[in-house]
Design an enzyme around this catalytic site. Structure first.
Site, mmCIF file in Angstrom:
data_model
loop_
_atom_site.group_PDB
_atom_site.id
_atom_site.type_symbol
_atom_site.label_atom_id
_atom_site.label_comp_id
_atom_site.label_asym_id
_atom_site.label_seq_id
_atom_site.Cartn_x
_atom_site.Cartn_y
_atom_site.Cartn_z
ATOM 1 N N THR A 1 1.759 -4.480 4.142
ATOM 2 C CA THR A 1 1.631 -4.773 5.573
ATOM 3 C C THR A 1 1.084 -6.180 5.855
ATOM 4 O O THR A 1 1.263 -6.707 6.942
ATOM 5 C CB THR A 1 0.710 -3.744 6.259
ATOM 6 O OG1 THR A 1 -0.584 -3.811 5.654
ATOM 7 C CG2 THR A 1 1.271 -2.350 6.155
ATOM 8 N N ASP A 2 0.411 -6.783 4.842
ATOM 9 C CA ASP A 2 -0.266 -8.061 5.112
ATOM 10 C C ASP A 2 0.701 -9.172 5.533
ATOM 11 O O ASP A 2 0.370 -9.996 6.387
ATOM 12 C CB ASP A 2 -1.064 -8.518 3.884
ATOM 13 C CG ASP A 2 -2.227 -7.583 3.583
ATOM 14 O OD1 ASP A 2 -2.608 -6.798 4.477
ATOM 15 O OD2 ASP A 2 -2.753 -7.632 2.454
ATOM 16 N N SER B 1 1.709 -7.566 -0.943
ATOM 17 C CA SER B 1 2.447 -8.634 -0.264
ATOM 18 C C SER B 1 1.705 -9.963 -0.323
ATOM 19 O O SER B 1 2.321 -11.019 -0.143
ATOM 20 C CB SER B 1 2.794 -8.243 1.169
ATOM 21 O OG SER B 1 1.650 -8.038 1.952
ATOM 22 N N THR C 1 0.819 -1.215 0.000
ATOM 23 C CA THR C 1 0.000 0.000 0.000
ATOM 24 C C THR C 1 0.852 1.264 0.000
ATOM 25 O O THR C 1 0.465 2.284 -0.568
ATOM 26 C CB THR C 1 -0.937 -0.025 1.221
ATOM 27 O OG1 THR C 1 -1.832 -1.129 1.057
ATOM 28 C CG2 THR C 1 -1.757 1.240 1.356
#
Ligand code: ASP
Length: 320
Positions: free
Chosen positions: A87-88, A54, A12
């Site tokens: 971030t995942d 990710s 993101t």
């Protein structure tokens, strides 16, 4: 001035709304970040590793990323590395670097929860804060860190806790190591639980299963008998308990050479207990399970993949 490399991978933090995709997709590259960031933090060089969400990372990507970070910190011209990442799965990539890159130089993972098209885009602030930490002598020897929302977390401890909140990265068991404020970088405590797993490869055939009340052991049977899994992490109940009907399948798997690691679905705390009823820690230890020592399930899986790449995997999973 310290010399830092910012390795960009997507996520993101690199995303902007795109009408043709009907949503945000990774578009920003190092040059976009460089133009918008302060120049007085460090002598900064940007390098592109990938530009992926990710969730699109394969295990090969994750391993190659750790090798690229290792090569960068081995270069005497580099004092620290910042990795921008979705971030995942950020915590898994960061943790793999933590256990496989042997360096005193700071390695910082960061990203963003809002795209560059949204009000309050947090990407630039997170990258700038990460550059400050990467340039700080106080961050040397702390292993791989995750910097988000002006907080500094140990890769071992941190996890994404909220799907949308800016303060999503927390360290549920022991808290943050420090923070960045107007005066600079404060590291309030050292991460003493760091481990190093000197592997030259990841065992890819390692899986993660979460248990729930009354659940059948059918998925475990499938992983053992059909997939032929080499290692399986079980996110067990509470402090490491399984329903009694899981024990025979776990025992059979271990006898067939599958490594079973016990983590907890609570996400924090060691898997150890004092119970005498069937399916507790005592039974799991007796049939040969290994224990995650407080790692959450997804990080226990990364550690097991790294450990199974060595000739002495069990030594990285001491009994609790
Ligand atoms: N979908 C994004 C990712 O690549 C989420 C993020 O970066 O916050 O993981």
């Amino acid at each position: 001035m310290k010399r830092i490399t910012v390795l960009t991978t997507g996520g993101t933090v690199a995303m902007r709304a795109d009408a043709s995709a009907s949503g945000a997709v990774p578009q920003l590259a190092g040059g976009d970040f460089a133009d918008a960031l302060p120049r007085n933090i460090a002598d900064t060089r940007f390098e592109a590793f990938s530009n992926l969400p990710s969730a699109h990372f394969t295990l090969e990507h994750v391993w190659d990323l750790s090798r690229r970070v290792a090569a960068l910190v081995a270069n005497p011209q580099v004092d620290g590395v910042v990795v921008t990442h979705g971030t995942d799965t950020l915590e898994e990539s960061a943790y793999l670097c933590d256990i496989t890159v042997d360096t005193l130089k700071p390695i910082i993972f960061t990203g963003a929860m809002r795209t560059a098209s949204e009000l309050g885009y947090d990407g630039l602030a997170n990258i700038a804060a990460s550059m400050r930490v990467a340039a700080s002598d106080d961050a040397r020897g702390c292993g791989t860190l995750v910097v988000f929302n002006d907080e500094i977390h140990a890769a071992r401890d941190v996890t994404k806790t909220n799907t949308t909140a800016l303060e999503t990265f927390l360290s549920p068991e022991f808290g943050a190591l420090g923070r960045i404020d107007l005066g600079g970088v404060i590291i309030a405590r050292q991460p003493t639980l760091r481990e190093f797993v000197p592997t030259s490869r990841l065992e890819l055939n390692v899986h993660l299963l979460k248990l729930a009340v009354g659940m059948s052991d059918g998925l475990l049977e499938y992983l053992v008998d059909t997939v032929g899994g080499r290692g399986i992490v079980l996110e067990t109940l509470g402090g490491g308990r399984v329903p009694p009907w899981w024990l025979p399948t776990i025992e059979r798997a271990i006898k067939q050479g599958v490594t079973i690691v016990i983590a907890s679905r609570t996400g924090a705390g060691r898997t150890i207990d004092r119970y005498g009823y069937v399916g507790g820690h005592r039974d799991l230890a007796q049939i040969g399970c290994w224990f995650a020592n407080g790692l959450n399930g997804q990080k226990a899986r990364i550690k097991l993949m790294a450990a199974l790449g060595t000739s002495d995997a069990k030594s990285y999973f001491q009994d609790e």
